[in-house]
Design an enzyme around this catalytic site. Structure first.
Site, mmCIF file in Angstrom:
data_model
loop_
_atom_site.group_PDB
_atom_site.id
_atom_site.type_symbol
_atom_site.label_atom_id
_atom_site.label_comp_id
_atom_site.label_asym_id
_atom_site.label_seq_id
_atom_site.Cartn_x
_atom_site.Cartn_y
_atom_site.Cartn_z
ATOM 1 N N SER A 7 7.769 9.485 11.913
ATOM 2 C CA SER A 7 6.689 9.276 11.085
ATOM 3 C C SER A 7 7.009 9.455 9.528
ATOM 4 O O SER A 7 7.587 10.329 9.078
ATOM 5 C CB SER A 7 5.421 10.218 11.340
ATOM 6 O OG SER A 7 4.490 10.134 10.345
ATOM 7 N N LYS A 19 -4.120 6.658 14.602
ATOM 8 C CA LYS A 19 -4.165 5.986 13.432
ATOM 9 C C LYS A 19 -5.938 5.781 12.782
ATOM 10 O O LYS A 19 -6.493 6.919 13.182
ATOM 11 C CB LYS A 19 -3.875 4.528 13.526
ATOM 12 C CG LYS A 19 -2.315 4.433 13.953
ATOM 13 C CD LYS A 19 -1.401 5.201 13.104
ATOM 14 C CE LYS A 19 -1.093 4.358 11.641
ATOM 15 N NZ LYS A 19 -0.021 4.807 11.006
ATOM 16 N N ARG A 41 -8.688 12.500 12.098
ATOM 17 C CA ARG A 41 -7.126 12.356 12.417
ATOM 18 C C ARG A 41 -6.432 13.862 12.351
ATOM 19 O O ARG A 41 -6.833 14.555 11.614
ATOM 20 C CB ARG A 41 -6.690 11.508 11.320
ATOM 21 C CG ARG A 41 -7.558 10.085 11.401
ATOM 22 C CD ARG A 41 -6.695 8.998 10.345
ATOM 23 N NE ARG A 41 -5.326 8.778 10.655
ATOM 24 C CZ ARG A 41 -4.572 8.106 9.719
ATOM 25 N NH1 ARG A 41 -5.242 7.361 8.753
ATOM 26 N NH2 ARG A 41 -3.363 7.628 9.999
ATOM 27 N N ARG A 93 -6.019 2.902 18.067
ATOM 28 C CA ARG A 93 -5.857 1.623 18.152
ATOM 29 C C ARG A 93 -5.432 0.840 19.580
ATOM 30 O O ARG A 93 -5.362 -0.390 19.836
ATOM 31 C CB ARG A 93 -4.597 1.152 17.001
ATOM 32 C CG ARG A 93 -5.349 1.300 15.724
ATOM 33 C CD ARG A 93 -4.290 0.909 14.386
ATOM 34 N NE ARG A 93 -4.813 1.061 13.143
ATOM 35 C CZ ARG A 93 -4.248 1.081 12.196
ATOM 36 N NH1 ARG A 93 -2.768 0.883 12.210
ATOM 37 N NH2 ARG A 93 -4.718 1.024 10.965
ATOM 38 N N ASP A 140 2.071 -0.457 12.232
ATOM 39 C CA ASP A 140 0.670 -1.107 11.593
ATOM 40 C C ASP A 140 0.485 -2.320 11.823
ATOM 41 O O ASP A 140 -0.564 -3.046 11.690
ATOM 42 C CB ASP A 140 0.772 -1.000 9.912
ATOM 43 C CG ASP A 140 0.565 0.545 9.466
ATOM 44 O OD1 ASP A 140 -0.082 1.346 10.109
ATOM 45 O OD2 ASP A 140 1.099 0.942 8.636
ATOM 46 N N ARG A 182 -7.031 -2.720 9.905
ATOM 47 C CA ARG A 182 -6.451 -3.309 10.506
ATOM 48 C C ARG A 182 -7.007 -4.299 11.766
ATOM 49 O O ARG A 182 -6.587 -5.257 12.428
ATOM 50 C CB ARG A 182 -4.893 -2.853 10.998
ATOM 51 C CG ARG A 182 -4.399 -2.167 9.688
ATOM 52 C CD ARG A 182 -2.828 -1.989 9.882
ATOM 53 N NE ARG A 182 -2.278 -1.262 8.527
ATOM 54 C CZ ARG A 182 -1.803 -2.107 7.666
ATOM 55 N NH1 ARG A 182 -1.785 -3.517 7.408
ATOM 56 N NH2 ARG A 182 -1.271 -1.807 6.491
ATOM 57 N N GLY A 230 -4.707 8.219 5.266
ATOM 58 C CA GLY A 230 -3.745 9.213 6.028
ATOM 59 C C GLY A 230 -2.355 9.706 5.288
ATOM 60 O O GLY A 230 -1.960 10.727 4.939
ATOM 61 N N LYS A 241 0.882 -1.237 0.146
ATOM 62 C CA LYS A 241 0.198 -0.118 -0.105
ATOM 63 C C LYS A 241 0.960 1.190 0.077
ATOM 64 O O LYS A 241 0.597 2.251 -0.781
ATOM 65 C CB LYS A 241 -0.998 -0.094 1.082
ATOM 66 C CG LYS A 241 -1.939 1.020 1.438
ATOM 67 C CD LYS A 241 -2.701 0.984 2.455
ATOM 68 C CE LYS A 241 -3.789 2.008 2.607
ATOM 69 N NZ LYS A 241 -4.671 2.026 3.884
#
Length: 433
Positions: A167, A343, A122, A347, A316, A388, A94, A24
């Site tokens: 990031s 995210k 976000r 999460r 992730d 996810r 994102g 991705k």
């Protein structure tokens, strides 16, 4: 709302994953970086997920000519990026929003980036603030922290920016902006995040180097870059769901073929190996990215682990890794992972809520959590629209049988996930998107 019910798997399986979703992160970048050339890019095995197709659609709205033959894509950039006559919809991505913000900040024109309701919640200040500091004109809700983001492209100043956040999205946005500055820019992070942007742009001819002090040096573009000619490898983050499936199912094994073995992308496999799984990496080529196969075999009951380093390399995969922790011997600990809270969902809270529903005891911290290993119990899980989370608990269903709500989000990154999972167990999917 679509709901999937996964039947517990009681028999061993042997799975060869030749159709794992293409990567991705690399697919997003192919759609965007092709715009930095003046020649046609040729891309094979492009991810046909909703999010990456949104990035491709935005490239087209900016003037690129797109031709598709299945997953083979050609992108011919315009002589000059055009001001779109509509908003640019990033879907749930994102990556799409943050990288396009960096790319468009230095392009003459007016651009509006938006996304679905989850993306619009976000935080965007992490890229908006440093971009504004170098002259970018960006407005949005909550002072620019929330989309839609309105960008008025303008000339950008060079920068020397030490990011407080490790990031790849922040780094990539600033690198793309730095390519439009008039002199060299410098970027640094404390821990190397995914480096696909640096690798791919260097492969296209950009002058991007890392000096001895750890600063990434970004020379502005003096001419268009070379076009891409790439076959996108399989996504190790997607493959990791089936790695966990093998690691928690006695006498089972999975081989994931033609996957990127980029060190910043396989840290979760290293952690799973530390927990006791039998894992082998077989590298076969290395052009844009190191590529090869990963073999995962069940090797007995897993043992607990503490994860506190290289978090940016496995952010992730932590939801799926948490499923392995839930059935391991002992208490597993995750630290330094506050990034999980921003995210597609929070999460930390969604993983723990799901595990608690499965009768697993957990302890929540501001920047992580603890999981006391036991045995998963059947439950119904709310994915909160996070792909996810949905896929992680679908894998948990192999141990106990689970129903996962709101699974349409899986199409954003891994459209054939359930096709592969059906090779292992029975699945009943009901409802509509």
């Amino acid at each position: 709302m679509k709901i999937a019910t996964i039947t517990a798997q009681t028999e061993a399986f042997s799975l060869v994953c030749k159709t794992i979703a293409p990567d991705k992160s690399i697919s997003h970048r192919c759609a965007m970086f092709s715009l930095l050339s003046d020649k046609t890019s040729h891309i094979k095995n492009f991810l046909l997920g909703e999010d990456t197709l949104s990035s491709l659609s935005i490239a087209e709205q900016l003037g690129a000519k797109i031709e598709r033959d299945g997953s083979e894509i050609t992108i011919t950039p315009p002589k000059k990026l055009t001001e779109p006559n509509n908003i640019l919809d990033c879907g749930n991505a994102g990556t799409g929003m943050r990288l396009y913000a960096g790319l468009l900040a230095g392009i003459n024109g007016s651009f509006v980036l938006t996304g679905d309701r989850y993306l619009r919640a976000r935080p965007m200040s992490r890229i908006v603030k440093p971009l504004r500091e170098i002259g970018a004109k960006i407005d949005g809700r909550d002072g620019g922290n929330l989309a839609p983001l309105c960008i008025r492209g303008t000339a950008l100043k060079p920068f020397k920016y030490h990011s407080p956040i490790d990031s790849a999205q922040v780094k990539s946005a600033l690198i793309l902006a730095g390519l439009r500055a008039n002199t060299k820019s410098y970027y640094r992070e404390n821990l190397l995040s995914r480096d696909h942007t640096e690798r791919m742009l260097r492969g296209m001819g950009a002058d991007i180097q890392t000096n001895d002090g750890g600063w990434i040096e970004i020379e502005p573009l003096s001419s268009p870059l070379n076009p891409l000619n790439i076959t996108i490898p399989a996504d190790p983050s997607s493959g990791f769901f089936f790695a966990v499936a093998s690691a928690i199912t006695p006498n089972s094994q999975t081989t994931i073929t033609n996957v990127t073995l980029n060190p910043t992308r396989i840290e979760a496999y290293k952690v799973l190996e530390k927990m006791g799984a039998d894992i082998e990496f077989i590298e076969r080529e290395n052009i844009y990215e190191p590529i090869g196969d990963i073999s995962i075999k069940y090797n007995g009951k897993l043992k607990a682990v503490t994860v506190e380093n290289n978090i940016a390399w496995l952010i992730d995969e932590l939801p799926a890794l948490s499923i392995a922790m839930a059935v391991a011997d002992g208490t597993s600990v995750v630290k330094n992972s506050k990034e999980l809270r921003v995210k597609e969902s929070d999460r930390i809270s969604t993983v723990l809520e799901g595990l608690n529903a499965c009768s697993i005891e957990t302890i929540e911290h501001d920047d992580g959590y603890e999981i006391i290993g036991s045995e998963l119990q059947s439950a119904t899980i709310n994915s909160y629209g996070d792909h996810r989370i949905a896929m992680s608990f679908a894998i948990a269903g192999l141990r106990c049988g689970i129903s996962v709500e709101d699974i349409a989000c899986i199409d954003t990154s891994f459209p054939n996930f359930f096709d592969i999972l059906r090779q292992i167990t029975k699945i009943d999917i009901r409802g509509k998107k």
